[in-house]
Write an enzyme that holds these catalytic residues in place. Sequence first.
Site, short mmCIF file in Angstrom:
data_model
loop_
_atom_site.label_atom_id
_atom_site.label_comp_id
_atom_site.label_asym_id
_atom_site.label_seq_id
_atom_site.Cartn_x
_atom_site.Cartn_y
_atom_site.Cartn_z
N HIS A 9 -25.69 57.99 -60.18
CA HIS A 9 -26.47 56.78 -59.88
C HIS A 9 -26.40 55.83 -61.07
O HIS A 9 -26.36 56.29 -62.22
CB HIS A 9 -27.94 57.15 -59.62
CG HIS A 9 -28.69 56.11 -58.85
ND1 HIS A 9 -29.23 55.01 -59.48
CD2 HIS A 9 -28.93 55.97 -57.54
CE1 HIS A 9 -29.82 54.25 -58.57
NE2 HIS A 9 -29.65 54.80 -57.38
N ASP B 262 -28.66 60.16 -51.26
CA ASP B 262 -27.77 60.45 -50.13
C ASP B 262 -27.39 61.92 -50.02
O ASP B 262 -26.75 62.32 -49.03
CB ASP B 262 -26.49 59.60 -50.26
CG ASP B 262 -26.78 58.14 -49.96
OD1 ASP B 262 -26.26 57.27 -50.67
OD2 ASP B 262 -27.56 57.89 -49.02
#
Length: 380
Positions: A263, A317
């Site tokens: 991320h 996700d």
Amino acid sequence: MSVVCIEFKPGLEGVPATQSSISYVDGQKGVLEYRGINIRELAKSSSFLETAYLLIWGNLPTREELENFEHDIRYHRRIKYRIRDMMKCFPETGHPMDALQASAAALGLFYSRRALDNPEYIRTAVVRLLAKIPTMVAAFELMRKGNDALQPRDDLDYAANFLYMLNEQEPDELAAQVFDVCLTLHAEHTINASTFSAMVTSSTLTDPYAVIASAVGTLAGPLHGGANEDVISMLSEIGSIENVRPYLDKCLQTKAKIMGFGHRVYKVKDPRAIILQELAEKLFDKFGYDKYYEIALELEKAVEEKLGGKGIYPNVDFYSGLVYRKLGISSDLFTPVFAIARVAGWLAHWKEQLATNRIFRPTQIYTGEHDVSYTPIQER
Ligand code: SDX
């Protein structure tokens, strides 16, 4: 005004593009807050529509404000028959995110454009988009199977109605409750790529339907919202716990990204991934286990051993697909489901930006030549 050229940052990493009070992320501590309220508190105590109201208008609604908001959304869930007829012409092999982007843009054909200084116009656009996006996602799912879309049911709440329109049966109470929490978790996340796309589009003062269509197209990419679908394909390809490490080693050798990990902001496990894991385990207890889960747990452990030092941990996700599979949602609908939730965040930033709008027009560092002469085609 002289332009002060600051250092170029690929992907604008670490460069503030706006000032916002909508949400806050602490990437080192793994903290996410919506309007200052911790995401875990909202996941436990709020609902998606209450959270959407909080994000868009900046305060938790009173009971009356929430009832009016929920009533208006129930009333606006239906879509124009011309949009349904348009969707019937979409190829059944098309990706549901492309169908959603096209139908979201089509909404703009039916509603008056750009009364952006009118709070009533803003509220109506918010209601229409939050209400109609789920209907369009579910409609394409049924149409690509050759069936007619179902009309929304006003007696069902937001999450239950979507699952009903999608699966053609009323959902189990726990399934609807878990899905509503998933929507809350995916609603907003500061200036991510699709929200930035929404802001750039908003800054030209176009209509909100074009803004949402821009954001949907951006979310679809595998580096952003599209990763949730790829995670399930990856777990299926790995196939067993024994194959986790050989698969990971191959990814590392080829510098392939492991989907659902890493991320730009979080350098620890995404707090949403932690809650999604808890939701998945709740569904497993009631509806049976999913063997992909043990593969996912083993992969998380192996990635932490190899890449934890670089701050590569599961993002939102990684576990979301395991929840959606248990809810009977096809994997290529995972990103449209993400979009259904993120409409709240995109609209919150759209509304916030309109208050102090200035068109986005960054500069560049020119790396080309100057005064180049034109070569006629016969001499090239
Ligand atoms: C979302 O921004 C948001 O908030 C997004 C989101 C939201 O709610 O809106 O949180 C939702 O989009 C989550 C991210 C979903 N995408 C994926 O799971 C795809 C896989 N992840 C990567 O592509 C990546 O981690 C990104 C795109 C998410 C972030 O990329 P960055 O910040 O540009 O990082 P990078 O690609 O520059 O990588 C930095 C280093 C590199 O190693 P080096 O070249 O420095 O040695 O970390 C490595 C990368 O190779 N790395 C990974 C990795 N992610 C980063 N290595 C292996 N697998 C990965 N997944």
